[in-house]
Design an enzyme around this catalytic site. Structure first.
Site, PDB file in Angstrom:
ATOM      1  CG  ASP A  74      85.036  37.503 121.934  1.00  0.00           C
ATOM      2  OD1 ASP A  74      84.524  37.824 120.855  1.00  0.00           O
ATOM      3  OD2 ASP A  74      86.261  37.305 122.073  1.00  0.00           O
ATOM      4  CG  ASP A  77      87.461  33.766 120.635  1.00  0.00           C
ATOM      5  OD1 ASP A  77      88.153  34.493 119.897  1.00  0.00           O
ATOM      6  OD2 ASP A  77      87.944  32.983 121.478  1.00  0.00           O
ATOM      7  CG  HIS A  92      89.390  29.742 118.542  1.00  0.00           C
ATOM      8  ND1 HIS A  92      90.069  30.757 117.923  1.00  0.00           N
ATOM      9  CD2 HIS A  92      89.235  30.143 119.843  1.00  0.00           C
ATOM     10  CE1 HIS A  92      90.324  31.719 118.797  1.00  0.00           C
ATOM     11  NE2 HIS A  92      89.816  31.385 119.964  1.00  0.00           N
ATOM     12  CG  HIS A 103      92.903  28.344 117.135  1.00  0.00           C
ATOM     13  ND1 HIS A 103      93.495  29.243 117.984  1.00  0.00           N
ATOM     14  CD2 HIS A 103      92.733  28.987 115.955  1.00  0.00           C
ATOM     15  CE1 HIS A 103      93.663  30.398 117.346  1.00  0.00           C
ATOM     16  NE2 HIS A 103      93.204  30.268 116.119  1.00  0.00           N
ATOM     17  CG  HIS A 143      88.531  29.306 124.112  1.00  0.00           C
ATOM     18  ND1 HIS A 143      89.893  29.098 124.075  1.00  0.00           N
ATOM     19  CD2 HIS A 143      88.316  30.460 123.432  1.00  0.00           C
ATOM     20  CE1 HIS A 143      90.471  30.085 123.420  1.00  0.00           C
ATOM     21  NE2 HIS A 143      89.544  30.927 122.994  1.00  0.00           N
ATOM     22  CE  LYS A 160      87.281  38.553 119.006  1.00  0.00           C
ATOM     23  NZ  LYS A 160      87.972  37.514 119.802  1.00  0.00           N
ATOM     24  CB  CYS A 164      88.686  39.939 123.205  1.00  0.00           C
ATOM     25  SG  CYS A 164      89.473  38.382 122.697  1.00  0.00           S
TER      26      CYS A 164
HETATM   27  C1  VGL Z   1      89.574  35.776 124.649  1.00  0.00           C
HETATM   28  C2  VGL Z   1      91.339  34.517 125.323  1.00  0.00           C
HETATM   29  C3  VGL Z   1      91.211  33.691 124.221  1.00  0.00           C
HETATM   30  C4  VGL Z   1      88.667  36.947 124.910  1.00  0.00           C
HETATM   31  C5  VGL Z   1      89.420  34.990 123.532  1.00  0.00           C
HETATM   32  O1  VGL Z   1      87.544  36.986 124.368  1.00  0.00           O
HETATM   33  O2  VGL Z   1      89.083  37.846 125.683  1.00  0.00           O
HETATM   34  N1  VGL Z   1      90.538  35.552 125.526  1.00  0.00           N
HETATM   35  N2  VGL Z   1      90.235  33.951 123.340  1.00  0.00           N
HETATM   36 ZN    ZN Z   2      89.890  32.548 121.798  1.00  0.00          ZN
END
Ligand code: VGL
Ligand code: ZN
Length: 218
Positions: free
Chosen positions: A17, A55, A57, A61, A90, A115, A160
């Site tokens: 990410d 990431d 979404h 979401h 985000h 994801k 993550c």
């Molecule tokens: C993440 C919060 C929400 C991450 C992703 O990449 O750690 N944290 N979505």
């Molecule tokens: Zn996320």
């Protein structure tokens, strides 16, 4: 035991990410998030197998506070699968915030795994969605390709990266976190908690400099 010697045939680097929304100025900025780009770029040159996660979404979401009237970011709610921290919007599919940091060198990635694309289920881990049962397919991919040890870098260390490392272990891969190539969100002590959980799982946290190619094993 710190695994210093890399085995290029069976080791994989999982870069988690490294996206604009997790960097300074992004919608869910990890403090100093962009600082992982340089070490991640360097690490990618050291591995023959590199997988990136993204990431990804849809708008609305269920992990977004904005999808829960009256709720604010960083509150926890109960979803069908259990507790879920609510985040600012985000990494919305197709937006610049969901793009990889422009200095991240994508050339050597053999797989980009998206994801969090199911509107109802978040996915911190690269292996399982947050219902803990829906697989992303990554374990099968790694197994089918004979990859056995997963080195992790990226964002965020305490979400993550942590969840992916724990699941790698649960799926019988070896896991190693490269901590200088990670940054944490650190919400309510989550960074220290992540360190405790990694230690409890027997997952080493190492520095990039601890890695040596097998030929120059120290
Ligand atoms: C993440 C919060 C929400 C991450 C992703 O990449 O750690 N944290 N979505
Ligand atoms: Zn996320």
């Amino acid at each position: 035991m710190i695994p210093r010697a890399l085995d290029r045939a069976t080791d994989v680097l999982l870069v988690v990410d490294v996206q604009n929304d997790f960097c300074s100025g992004g919608r869910l900025a990890v403090p100093g998030g962009e600082a992982v780009v340089r070490p991640a770029d360097h690490l990618m040159t050291r591995f023959d197998h590199v997988v990136l996660t993204q990431d990804w979404h849809p708008a609305g979401h269920l992990s977004f506070a904005s999808a829960h009237p009256g709720r604010r970011p960083y509150e926890t709610v109960d979803l069908d699968y259990g507790p879920q921290i609510l985040w600012p919007d985000h990494c919305v599919q197709g937006t610049p915030g969901a793009d990889f940091h422009s200095d991240l060198n994508l050339v050597r990635a053999e797989l980009v795994l998206r994801k969090g694309f199911d509107r109802r289920i978040d996915s911190y881990s690269a292996f399982f969605e947050n219902d803990r049962t829906t697989a992303t397919g990554l374990a099968g991919y790694l197994r089918d390709r004979g990859l056995r040890r997963v080195f992790l870098a990226g964002l965020a260390f305490d979400f993550c990266v942590l969840w992916s490392a724990e699941d790698a272990c649960r799926q019988d891969f070896a896991a190693v976190v490269i901590e200088d190539a990670c940054r944490a969100l650190d919400i309510d002590g989550s960074q220290a908690e992540a360190r405790r959980r990694l230690a409890a799982a027997g997952i080493p946290c190492i520095a990039s400099g601890d890695l040596a190619d097998r030929a120059v094993r120290a």
